[in-house]
Motif scaffolding. Structure first.
Motif, short mmCIF file in Angstrom:
data_model
loop_
_atom_site.label_atom_id
_atom_site.label_comp_id
_atom_site.label_asym_id
_atom_site.label_seq_id
_atom_site.Cartn_x
_atom_site.Cartn_y
_atom_site.Cartn_z
N LEU A 1 -12.49 2.77 17.32
CA LEU A 1 -13.70 3.21 18.03
C LEU A 1 -14.29 2.05 18.82
CD1 LEU A 1 -15.87 5.32 18.61
CD2 LEU A 1 -16.95 4.74 16.45
N ALA A 2 -14.31 0.86 18.20
CA ALA A 2 -14.85 -0.32 18.89
C ALA A 2 -14.04 -0.62 20.15
CB ALA A 2 -14.86 -1.52 17.96
N LEU A 3 -12.72 -0.41 20.07
CA LEU A 3 -11.89 -0.64 21.25
C LEU A 3 -12.23 0.36 22.36
CD1 LEU A 3 -9.48 -2.14 22.59
CD2 LEU A 3 -8.00 -0.35 21.68
N ILE A 4 -12.42 1.61 21.98
CA ILE A 4 -12.78 2.63 22.98
C ILE A 4 -14.11 2.24 23.64
CG2 ILE A 4 -13.43 5.04 23.34
CD1 ILE A 4 -11.52 5.80 21.08
N LEU A 5 -15.10 1.86 22.82
CA LEU A 5 -16.40 1.47 23.36
C LEU A 5 -16.29 0.22 24.23
CD1 LEU A 5 -18.68 2.03 20.21
CD2 LEU A 5 -18.55 3.46 22.26
N GLY A 6 -15.34 -0.66 23.89
CA GLY A 6 -15.16 -1.88 24.67
C GLY A 6 -14.49 -1.60 26.02
N MET A 7 -13.62 -0.58 26.07
CA MET A 7 -12.89 -0.31 27.31
C MET A 7 -13.60 0.68 28.23
SD MET A 7 -8.86 -0.18 26.20
CE MET A 7 -9.02 1.45 25.50
N GLY B 1 -5.04 -5.62 36.15
CA GLY B 1 -5.41 -6.93 36.69
C GLY B 1 -6.67 -7.52 36.10
N LYS B 2 -7.18 -6.90 35.05
CA LYS B 2 -8.39 -7.43 34.39
C LYS B 2 -7.98 -8.50 33.37
CE LYS B 2 -10.63 -3.82 36.20
NZ LYS B 2 -10.94 -2.66 35.38
N THR B 3 -8.95 -9.27 32.95
CA THR B 3 -8.68 -10.40 32.07
C THR B 3 -8.89 -10.03 30.60
OG1 THR B 3 -9.62 -11.72 33.85
CG2 THR B 3 -9.15 -12.87 31.80
N VAL B 4 -8.05 -10.58 29.74
CA VAL B 4 -8.22 -10.36 28.29
C VAL B 4 -8.34 -11.72 27.61
CG1 VAL B 4 -7.19 -9.40 26.20
CG2 VAL B 4 -6.83 -8.24 28.39
N PHE B 5 -9.38 -11.86 26.81
CA PHE B 5 -9.57 -13.07 26.02
C PHE B 5 -9.37 -12.66 24.57
CE2 PHE B 5 -12.05 -16.25 23.72
CZ PHE B 5 -11.78 -17.41 24.39
N LEU B 6 -8.26 -13.11 24.00
CA LEU B 6 -7.85 -12.62 22.67
C LEU B 6 -7.95 -13.76 21.66
CD1 LEU B 6 -6.48 -10.51 20.84
CD2 LEU B 6 -4.33 -11.09 21.90
N VAL C 1 -13.15 -9.05 25.72
CA VAL C 1 -13.15 -10.13 24.73
C VAL C 1 -12.87 -9.53 23.36
CG1 VAL C 1 -14.52 -11.94 23.64
CG2 VAL C 1 -14.79 -11.48 26.07
N LEU C 2 -11.83 -10.02 22.73
CA LEU C 2 -11.45 -9.47 21.42
C LEU C 2 -11.47 -10.60 20.40
CD1 LEU C 2 -8.62 -8.01 23.35
CD2 LEU C 2 -9.88 -6.41 21.96
N ASP C 3 -12.29 -10.44 19.37
CA ASP C 3 -12.38 -11.47 18.34
C ASP C 3 -11.71 -10.95 17.07
OD1 ASP C 3 -13.01 -13.66 16.89
OD2 ASP C 3 -15.16 -13.28 16.76
N GLU C 4 -10.54 -11.44 16.77
CA GLU C 4 -9.76 -10.99 15.62
C GLU C 4 -9.71 -9.46 15.56
OE1 GLU C 4 -8.13 -13.00 13.78
OE2 GLU C 4 -9.17 -14.92 13.78
N PRO C 5 -9.32 -8.82 16.66
CA PRO C 5 -9.47 -7.37 16.72
C PRO C 5 -8.52 -6.62 15.81
CG PRO C 5 -8.20 -8.13 18.58
CD PRO C 5 -8.63 -9.35 17.83
N GLY D 1 -16.32 -6.18 27.98
CA GLY D 1 -16.14 -5.35 26.79
C GLY D 1 -15.90 -6.29 25.62
N TYR D 2 -16.48 -5.95 24.48
CA TYR D 2 -16.40 -6.86 23.34
C TYR D 2 -15.99 -6.09 22.10
CZ TYR D 2 -18.30 -9.86 19.58
OH TYR D 2 -18.48 -10.60 18.44
N VAL D 3 -14.94 -6.54 21.46
CA VAL D 3 -14.52 -5.93 20.20
C VAL D 3 -14.53 -7.03 19.13
CG1 VAL D 3 -12.70 -4.66 19.01
CG2 VAL D 3 -13.05 -4.32 21.46
#
Lengths: 296, 138, 255
Positions: A139-145, A181-186, A153-157, A80-82
């Motif tokens: 909305l982008a977060l919903i689409l990412g999840m 248990g999923k990974t978050v790249f912030l 992956v969140l780029d300056e979310p 997922g990408y935001v």
């Protein structure tokens, strides 16, 4: 330990500029990884390489055990990408963009979509062009999840959100991604957000990695020591490993210490002193110090 | 039980949380057998990383402060009655630290003794009240 | 190829499809309806002046309705309006995603670049084919059923195949420029510049063979009866080559 992300000497140049310079890092599965750096450090370039929007000029990258160059499509089905300011099709309504995205993915959690549309009070029939910046981010977060990604992956979310919404945003990421248990790249320059949730941090400056380690380790080992001695002390005292730099004013010293804290304290205590304080450093202070030292 | 952490302090979140729980157990705010919130609950309540909460629970369990029953959750452990070598070591080092600190503050031995006894009297009731009834030796 | 994407592209092009079809159809109906009117107008003009400016052709076409229809449709309006439409349809397809900053959103979905490009190419081609053939068929139906003329529909249709192929070449060229240049209007402008050069080449004897528009009008077939197999094949080949070129630029492009 399984790795969600693995870079080996990843590089990207834009003309003469080395946007990302021999970046090597590993992100363990299930962690919340804070990717820090000042603006223009190469964070977005790195994220774009992970998602196949940019091709690396050198090195190797693997995301969820797949090569970022050759298996980009497979990676994107599980990521997922935001993005910072996500432009979406302005003419579509909220419901239409959701219906547009859904068929691309092997999984899609309709309940989650509904839950957060209600939670954020996003109007399903409203056109995207009439949404505020904050609503677009939500909305982008919903689409990412919604695709139940293994990696988010969140780029300056959170840069488009106010303080209250930012905290809410982080809580949702914790609830839907991290707790599962999923990974978050912030990737962020907003240290407050990263400091709250990250367990690992990497600091990038001018395309180069200047530090990477668990945030607890960073806070336990990076300290300042303020010491005022009663008499003159030999200069060699400050050349021992772990002392990054120091400033002096007569017999008063301010030391920047990284690692070896106990040994350093013991050797300082051998000389009579008036004051000996250990000053804790928060992430922002550590970050500023490291970036400044790197730029010298 | 309300927990509070300051993520922006120079002290790691896990240290803050661990100290808070230990203190709550020591002062009787958390009683023996009381159920701890789940990792998930606490992480969401504090908006912090669940791995951090898990780490705190692991360390507290290793130190015997809480006990985890698989599938049931974590509970405040019974106060340890055995006083092992390791515990003796950590008590000794805490006492040494106290004395070094006193020396550095130029407090002499007699004053330190007086202050220690005074402090012990005020804390005794708070800390050991519940335990005394269970231990026939006292 | 991807059906969700195809629907999106057709939706984005829907106003172009509606307006393009309307303009072409209106023109297609105006041509046969205006036949008698223009014929009368021309007959009152002095003969010498006509020969001087219009040439023999102008006189001949009013003796043969089929010839008139072809000369005004395939050889003129369909080619001209079609060219503009082909550029308008093609120029937004890639450059529009970049200038609208939606490319990053689209390309981070799990879909291959090849699929994105080919779907866009298909959507554009379908749009052009639909507009051209809708108008042409309406024209032939109206003439054969509602007017006192009969035309050789088969021959006109086959000529229209040639015109369509030519328009698809121009569309593929536009799509290539839309991939190369990140601004839709500039991409369209660049394509029109190239088209202008093609037309200019057509005026020089030795380079005449390069003029796409000569093949698009289908003159050799409609007037001479020989189907231009080689030019048709070359047009098909050009569509393929231009599309592959666009695809490879798109696959290497960075966003």
């Amino acid at each position: 330990m399984n790795l969600a992300i693995e870079f080996e000497n990843l590089s990207k140049n834009f003309g003469e500029k080395k946007a990302v310079d021999n970046l090597s890092l590993q992100v363990p599965e299930g962690s919340i990884f804070g990717f820090l750096g000042p603006n223009g450090a190469g964070k977005t370039t790195t994220v774009k390489m992970m998602l196949g929007l940019l091709r690396p000029d050198g090195g190797r990258g693997r995301v969820l055990n797949r090569d970022i160059g050759r298996e980009s499509e497979a990676i994107r089905s599980k990521v997922g990408y935001v993005a910072e300011v996500q432009e979406m099709y302005r003419y579509m309504t909220v419901q239409e963009i959701i219906s547009f995205c859904k068929p691309f993915y092997p999984h899609w959690n309709d309940l989650l979509v509904k839950k957060y549309l209600d939670f954020f009070q996003l109007p399903a029939r409203e056109k995207i062009k009439s949404l505020s910046k904050g609503m677009k981010t939500q909305l982008a977060l919903i689409l990412g999840m919604a695709p139940e990604p293994e990696l988010l992956v969140l780029d300056e979310p959170t840069s488009g959100l106010d303080t209250i919404n930012r905290q809410e945003f982080l809580r949702i990421i914790l609830e839907e991604i991290a707790v599962q248990g999923k990974t978050v790249f912030l990737s962020s320059h907003l240290l407050h957000d990263v400091e709250r949730v990250a367990d690992q941090v990497a600091i990038l400056n001018q395309g180069k990695l200047i530090d990477i380690r668990p945030i607890d380790n960073l806070k336990t080992s990076v300290k300042k020591i303020r010491v005022v001695f009663q008499k003159d002390v030999p200069e060699e005292l400050f050349s021992q490993p772990g002392i990054q730099s120091y400033t002096r004013e007569e017999n008063a010293y301010l030391l920047s210490v990284e690692d070896n804290l106990q040994e350093i304290l013991n050797s300082l205590k051998k000389y009579p002193y008036f004051v000996l304080d250990i000053i804790n450093q928060n992430l922002e202070e550590i970050f500023i110090e490291k970036v400044r030292r790197d730029q010298e | 039980m309300w927990y509070y952490v300051d993520p922006h302090s120079g002290i790691p979140i896990y240290v803050q949380l661990k100290e808070q729980i230990k203190k709550a157990v020591a002062t009787g705010l958390l009683t023996e057998g009381e159920q701890m919130p789940s990792v998930r609950e606490l992480a969401l309540q504090l908006t912090i990383n669940p791995n951090t909460v898990a780490k705190v629970y692991q360390e507290l369990e290793r130190e015997g402060v809480i006990q985890t029953a698989r599938g049931l959750g974590s509970f405040v452990a019974e106060r340890r009655k055995d006083f092992g070598l390791q515990q003796e070591g950590s008590l000794d080092s805490a006492l040494e630290k106290l004395m070094v600190e006193a020396y550095q503050l130029s407090v002499d031995a007699d004053t330190l003794y007086e202050r220690f006894v005074k402090k012990l009297t005020t804390w005794k009731d708070r800390l050991w009240k519940g335990v005394r009834d269970n231990e026939p030796g006292h | 190829m991807n059906s969700i994407l195809l629907r999106k592209e057709l939706r984005e092009a829907r106003w172009k499809i509606v307006l393009g079809t309307a303009i072409l159809t209106a023109t297609a109906l105006f041509i046969p309806l205006a036949f008698n009117y223009i014929k009368d107008l021309i007959s009152v003009l002095p003969q010498e002046q006509l020969e001087k400016y219009g040439g023999i052709m102008t006189l001949n076409i009013f003796n043969d309705f089929s010839l008139y229809l072809w000369s005004q449709w395939n050889a003129k309006n369909l080619t001209q309006i079609g060219t503009i439409l082909a550029v308008l349809v093609g120029m937004n397809l890639i450059a529009g995603e970049i200038s609208g900053r939606t490319a990053g959103f689209l390309l981070t979905r799990p879909v291959s670049r090849r699929s994105v490009f080919l779907t866009k190419a298909l959507a554009g081609m379908l749009t052009i084919i639909f507009m051209v053939w809708f108008a042409t068929i309406i024209m032939v139906v109206v003439v054969n059923y509602f007017m006192p003329y009969t035309i050789d529909a088969g021959r006109l249709f086959l000529t229209t195949v040639l015109t369509t192929l030519g328009l698809l070449v121009l569309f593929s060229l536009t799509l290539l420029f839309s991939t190369l240049i990140d601004e839709p209007v500039k991409a369209g402008g660049a394509t029109l510049l190239i088209i202008l050069l093609i037309v200019l080449f057509g005026w020089f004897g030795p380079l005449r063979f390069l003029n796409l528009f000569n093949y698009m009008s289908g003159a050799r077939y409609f007037l001479g009866g020989i189907f231009p197999v080689v030019p048709a094949a070359v047009m098909c080949g050009s569509i393929l080559v231009l599309s592959i070129a666009g695809l490879s630029v798109f696959e290497k492009k960075e966003f």
